[in-house]
Motif scaffolding. Structure first.
Motif, mmCIF file in Angstrom:
data_model
loop_
_atom_site.group_PDB
_atom_site.id
_atom_site.type_symbol
_atom_site.label_atom_id
_atom_site.label_comp_id
_atom_site.label_asym_id
_atom_site.label_seq_id
_atom_site.Cartn_x
_atom_site.Cartn_y
_atom_site.Cartn_z
ATOM 1 N N GLU A 1 0.800 -1.059 -0.152
ATOM 2 C CA GLU A 1 -0.101 -0.098 -0.128
ATOM 3 C C GLU A 1 0.739 1.258 -0.049
ATOM 4 O O GLU A 1 0.529 2.201 -0.764
ATOM 5 N N ARG A 2 2.004 1.250 0.719
ATOM 6 C CA ARG A 2 2.888 2.406 0.745
ATOM 7 C C ARG A 2 3.387 2.509 -0.537
ATOM 8 O O ARG A 2 3.447 3.834 -1.134
ATOM 9 N N MET A 3 3.678 1.724 -1.411
ATOM 10 C CA MET A 3 4.381 1.790 -2.547
ATOM 11 C C MET A 3 3.302 2.438 -3.620
ATOM 12 O O MET A 3 3.524 3.280 -4.264
ATOM 13 N N GLU A 4 2.110 1.925 -3.666
ATOM 14 C CA GLU A 4 1.094 2.418 -4.447
ATOM 15 C C GLU A 4 0.736 3.618 -4.083
ATOM 16 O O GLU A 4 0.252 4.873 -4.679
ATOM 17 N N GLN A 5 0.752 4.004 -2.812
ATOM 18 C CA GLN A 5 0.398 5.705 -2.392
ATOM 19 C C GLN A 5 1.354 6.520 -1.904
ATOM 20 O O GLN A 5 1.425 7.610 -1.465
ATOM 21 N N GLY A 6 2.659 6.415 -2.738
ATOM 22 C CA GLY A 6 3.756 7.487 -2.465
ATOM 23 C C GLY A 6 4.160 7.540 -1.082
ATOM 24 O O GLY A 6 4.516 8.576 -0.590
ATOM 25 N N GLY A 7 4.287 6.326 -0.332
ATOM 26 C CA GLY A 7 4.761 6.561 1.159
ATOM 27 C C GLY A 7 3.514 6.791 2.195
ATOM 28 O O GLY A 7 3.973 6.752 3.222
ATOM 29 N N ASN A 8 2.396 6.978 1.709
ATOM 30 C CA ASN A 8 1.350 7.397 2.796
ATOM 31 C C ASN A 8 0.681 5.969 3.104
ATOM 32 O O ASN A 8 1.103 4.841 2.264
ATOM 33 N N GLY A 9 -0.043 5.828 4.209
ATOM 34 C CA GLY A 9 -0.545 4.568 4.623
ATOM 35 C C GLY A 9 -1.252 4.913 5.941
ATOM 36 O O GLY A 9 -1.329 5.971 6.513
ATOM 37 N N VAL A 10 -2.159 3.558 6.499
ATOM 38 C CA VAL A 10 -2.887 4.024 7.720
ATOM 39 C C VAL A 10 -2.567 2.855 8.486
ATOM 40 O O VAL A 10 -2.631 1.508 8.067
ATOM 41 N N LEU A 11 -2.274 2.908 9.676
ATOM 42 C CA LEU A 11 -1.895 1.543 10.764
ATOM 43 C C LEU A 11 -2.867 1.564 11.703
ATOM 44 O O LEU A 11 -3.404 2.825 12.320
ATOM 45 N N PRO A 12 -3.193 0.564 12.363
ATOM 46 C CA PRO A 12 -4.163 0.661 13.424
ATOM 47 C C PRO A 12 -3.437 1.295 14.635
ATOM 48 O O PRO A 12 -2.173 0.962 14.680
ATOM 49 N N ARG A 13 -4.399 1.760 15.688
ATOM 50 C CA ARG A 13 -3.602 2.449 16.688
ATOM 51 C C ARG A 13 -3.661 1.867 17.958
ATOM 52 O O ARG A 13 -4.985 1.127 18.335
ATOM 53 N N ILE A 14 -2.653 1.859 18.645
ATOM 54 C CA ILE A 14 -2.762 1.341 20.127
ATOM 55 C C ILE A 14 -2.324 2.266 20.966
ATOM 56 O O ILE A 14 -1.487 3.201 20.666
ATOM 57 N N SER A 15 -2.842 2.376 22.247
ATOM 58 C CA SER A 15 -2.542 3.377 23.139
ATOM 59 C C SER A 15 -2.522 2.521 24.689
ATOM 60 O O SER A 15 -2.998 1.457 24.704
#
Length: 355
Positions: free
Chosen positions: A172-186
């Motif tokens: 996905e990062r390659m397709e989106q020019g380095g952008n992406g979304v990761l799940p969040r943990i806190s």
């Protein structure tokens, strides 16, 4: 002569010993979770192992430019060999995600590793990754598979976040020019909290709330299991999303590119006085939820609009579906030209029944 005969006599016994350097499980530290924070001299790697012996397992850390260097440091201080072959999750801190050079180096090392699985789960936190790794140990100090189990068994059923593995994220990062979304943990008061997401670009990150992450899941067609609340005639009605599909259509309109996002949905009311509704009231309730979904998605897209970047993988769809619309136009210009029309199409399938 006697020495040669002795050697031949000893050779079978040497072969029968098997792999002389093979370590038993109790001689290895099986790392289940890895936390990665930034440090003055590279990165701080926090290792959370599974508890394979008596007593409580504990995390340990090393500072190094590379993961291999951190492992080598740890191996020089412990009696057990660090083993990444069973690792289930890697947690990146916000500072690491905002440092594109460090992040890229670590991702490449994970990708090239002969021991780390390409299916290892990636997560992001706006806290310290080390604190999250500690909380993981407290949540499940025996097997260390708490996070893995959550994303395998729970996340997909409640639609509060989307799990993503190393291989998928790299694609996905390659397709989106380095952008992406990761799940969040806190970590809240020492307890793990799972939900929401972190959208990242080459320069900064954007924390997504549970509702904003849910809007992202709608855009992916993966919001099945989400619980929404709508107000109808002064009553709060909860509805669980059943089937969730998505269709993207692009068309040139003057100087803009219209992106029509159609969302065929099924839903089930979970409570309230929604039993035996007339067709008219059913349609009115469907309209209430459709408007709520439309607003939620628009709010999520607003984050990308303010960032002036495609955070959610819309442009790759445009490139695939309508390449003629993209010829000679930069990605930045395309994103600025996009205008969205969100069209939820909800059908309430089961109004429930009184028991």
């Amino acid at each position: 002569m006697h020495k040669g005969r002795l050697l031949w006599l000893l050779l079978p016994s040497l072969l029968l010993t098997g792999c002389w350097d093979k370590k038993d499980p109790e001689d290895r530290a099986f790392i289940m979770t890895l936390g990665v924070d930034t440090a003055a001299a590279g990165c701080r790697f926090t290792f959370a192992p599974a508890n394979t012996g008596e007593g409580e397992a504990r995390t340990y850390a090393a500072v190094s430019e590379t993961l291999a260097g951190a492992v080598a440091q740890i191996d020089g201080q412990m009696s057990r060999k660090t083993d990444l072959g069973q690792m289930k999750t890697v947690i990146f801190s916000g500072e690491i995600l905002e440092d594109s050079q460090k992040l890229e180096r670590i991702l490449q090392e994970l990708e090239r590793s002969q021991t780390v699985s390409e299916k290892v789960m990636l997560l992001a936190t706006t806290d310290l990754a080390a604190d999250c790794a500690e909380a993981v140990m407290e949540a499940d100090s025996k097997t260390g598979t708490f996070l893995w189990d959550f994303y395998k068994n729970t996340a997909g059923e409640v639609a509060v976040t989307k799990g993503i593995d190393l291989d998928t994220f790299l694609t996905e990062r390659m397709e989106q020019g380095g952008n992406g979304v990761l799940p969040r943990i806190s970590v809240q008061e020492g307890k793990l909290e799972l939900g929401g997401g972190v959208a990242l670009t080459q320069e900064r990150i954007y924390a997504l709330s549970n509702a904003e992450e849910r809007g992202y899941l709608f855009l992916l067609g993966e919001a099945e299991g989400a619980l929404l609340e709508g107000v109808y005639e002064g009553e709060i009605l909860p509805m669980e999303v059943g089937k969730n599909d998505v269709r993207y259509d692009f068309a040139l309109e003057d100087t803009d590119i219209l992106c029509r996002v159609t969302l065929p949905l099924e839903g089930t009311l979970q409570g309230g006085e929604g039993f035996f509704l007339s067709t008219e009231k059913r349609e009115q309730i469907e309209t209430v939820f459709e408007e709520g979904i439309r607003e939620e998605i628009a709010h999520t897209l607003g984050i990308a609009d303010r960032a002036k970047e495609d955070l959610f993988g819309i442009l790759p769809r445009l490139y695939r579906q309508e390449p003629a619309l993209t010829e000679g136009i930069s990605g930045e210009a395309l994103w600025q030209a996009l205008r969205f029309e969100i069209r939820p199409e909800l059908e309430l399938k089961d109004m429930g029944r009184k028991r």
